[in-house]
Design a protein around this motif. Structure first.
Motif, PDB file in Angstrom:
ATOM      1  N   GLY A 167       0.835  -1.319   0.010  1.00 52.69           N
ATOM      2  CA  GLY A 167      -0.047   0.037   0.150  1.00 52.69           C
ATOM      3  C   GLY A 167       0.715   1.149   0.015  1.00 52.69           C
ATOM      4  O   GLY A 167       1.983   1.099  -0.686  1.00 52.69           O
ATOM      5  N   GLY A 186      -2.209  -0.667   4.399  1.00 55.10           N
ATOM      6  CA  GLY A 186      -3.146  -1.812   4.584  1.00 55.10           C
ATOM      7  C   GLY A 186      -3.216  -2.318   5.894  1.00 55.10           C
ATOM      8  O   GLY A 186      -2.476  -1.678   7.032  1.00 55.10           O
ATOM      9  N   GLU A 216      -5.396  -0.587   0.634  1.00 50.22           N
ATOM     10  CA  GLU A 216      -4.075  -0.383   0.592  1.00 50.22           C
ATOM     11  C   GLU A 216      -3.889   1.130   0.990  1.00 50.22           C
ATOM     12  O   GLU A 216      -2.484   1.390   1.352  1.00 50.22           O
TER      13      GLU A 216
END
Length: 411
Positions: A167, A186, A216
């Motif tokens: 992410g 995340g 994310e």
């Protein structure tokens, strides 16, 4: 066998010697740590051969250190946060984390008290030790206060792009200890992100920007809120999943965090501003029905400006949103590439409007989607923009000061 400090203090008092060569010290000296004078009760400081004798347990307690005593070897051990100090009676050397350090004066027992040089203790823990002859006091500044003073004296603004697993998250750290967190990676990144922020001595987060409802980007927010005081949240206002949005709102309500939508507002800080380029009105006339269902189309896009240096944050802005941004003021020195370097974003027309000198790409360490895509890299490089990647270079730090910026990487 080691005894804990509480048992040890009943049996023996530890005393520290403060070596001050070429000075004659008056009787009854005092000791001040971080502006607070220590109280020694039945074991007051004493002067012997121009050395200040201070009960060691008082000093270590003031620094929140755990003290142990090895009766067999007559060794005092002090511990804190991985730091271990070992001083043995009669030895002209001591140890700091197994490194041998010579002592000006050997540790000794005088009238049932163990004594070691305070200068050594100060150096070992990273404190600053000075002698105020007019006040007849030793003035000690703890490493925590020294670090805080250094942070307060730092006039630069820093942007940290963190290498979260899959992410994205970035921290803007401004003078005056103002912190803006953009996304939080995340769910699996929450604990890791908290450690990053703690290492940077983050206390409060004045603003948390959740660019769009995507795990994310927002999955780690719960961990952040549980570990830091967050003063305000700004998000896109787009509801992709009613249940998840209500859960997010409940989480904010539980800790009384106000929530706003991006609406082309500008927030001013001590020497910086954050201008929100997007707002919910941007899709009042959507190009097609799909715009109602893709959270990326509603990503918060904002511009940080410090001393004339601009950094553009784009969340997961889609090609559709990039087209909407075409006629807006988006020119920036630094671009955080949208959607982790996906080929669905960072198109030529948009890049030509931004004209970034440097582009930060955040694919995530696990990089499940194979980001950045080759098409994106080619388009960015054709703009003569230098590429930085968190998956390859770790934490990326942008330092802005006096109208200039510098980019450094962890790897």
């Amino acid at each position: 066998m080691f005894k804990k400090c509480s048992i040890f203090l009943i049996l023996i008092s530890l005393v520290v010697v403060f070596a001050l060569p070429c000075q004659t010290l008056a009787a009854n000296p005092g000791v001040v740590i971080d502006g607070e004078e220590l109280s020694f009760l039945e074991n007051p400081p004493a002067v012997v051969n121009d050395r200040i004798l201070v009960p060691m347990w008082v000093i270590f307690e003031a620094f929140d250190m755990q003290v142990e005593w090895d009766w067999y070897s007559e060794t005092a051990i002090a511990k804190k946060d991985g730091l271990v100090i070992r001083v043995t009676v009669g030895q002209r050397e001591a140890f700091v984390n197994d490194e041998e350090i010579p002592l000006d004066v050997a540790a000794r027992i005088m009238q049932g008290r163990t004594m070691v040089p305070l200068r050594f203790i100060g150096d070992a823990i990273g404190a600053d030790v000075k002698w105020d002859s007019s006040a007849n006091k030793a003035i000690i500044t703890s490493p925590e206060v020294i670090e805080e003073q250094q942070l307060q004296a730092d006039t630069s603004t820093k942007i940290y792009f963190f290498p979260v697993s899959n992410g994205e998250s970035a921290l803007i750290q401004m003078p005056g200890r103002n912190h803006v967190l953009i996304d939080a990676g995340g769910v699996e990144d929450g604990a890791k992100l908290v450690k990053y922020l703690q290492a940077l001595k983050v206390d409060d987060i004045e603003l948390l920007i959740a660019t769009h409802p995507d795990n994310e980007h927002t999955g780690g927010i719960n961990e952040v809120i549980n570990n830091f005081k967050v003063e305000k949240v700004i998000d896109s206002g787009y509801v992709h999943d009613v249940w998840l949005d209500k859960a997010f709102q409940r989480m904010l309500d539980e800790v009384s965090i106000p929530r706003e939508e991006d609406n082309q507002q500008t927030l001013s800080f001590e020497n910086a501003s954050i201008r929100f380029i997007t707002g919910k009105e941007k899709w009042s006339n959507p190009l097609d029905d799909d715009a109602k269902h893709n959270p990326d189309d509603y990503s918060v896009v904002c511009m940080l400006e410090v001393d004339g240096i601009k950094a553009l944050f784009t969340g997961d802005a889609s090609q559709r949103l990039e087209r909407w941004l075409t006629n807006r003021d988006v020119k920036a020195n630094i671009l955080k590439a949208a959607n982790h370097g996906s080929s669905s974003s960072s198109h030529f027309t948009f890049l030509n409007n931004v004209k970034p000198e440097a582009t930060i790409i955040t694919p995530g360490n696990e990089n499940r989607n194979g980001y950045p895509h080759l098409d994106t890299l080619n388009r960015v490089e054709n703009m003569d923009s230098k590429v930085y990647r968190t998956d390859l270079q770790g934490i990326i730090t942008v330092t802005i000061e006096e109208g200039k910026y510098q980019i450094s990487t962890e790897k």
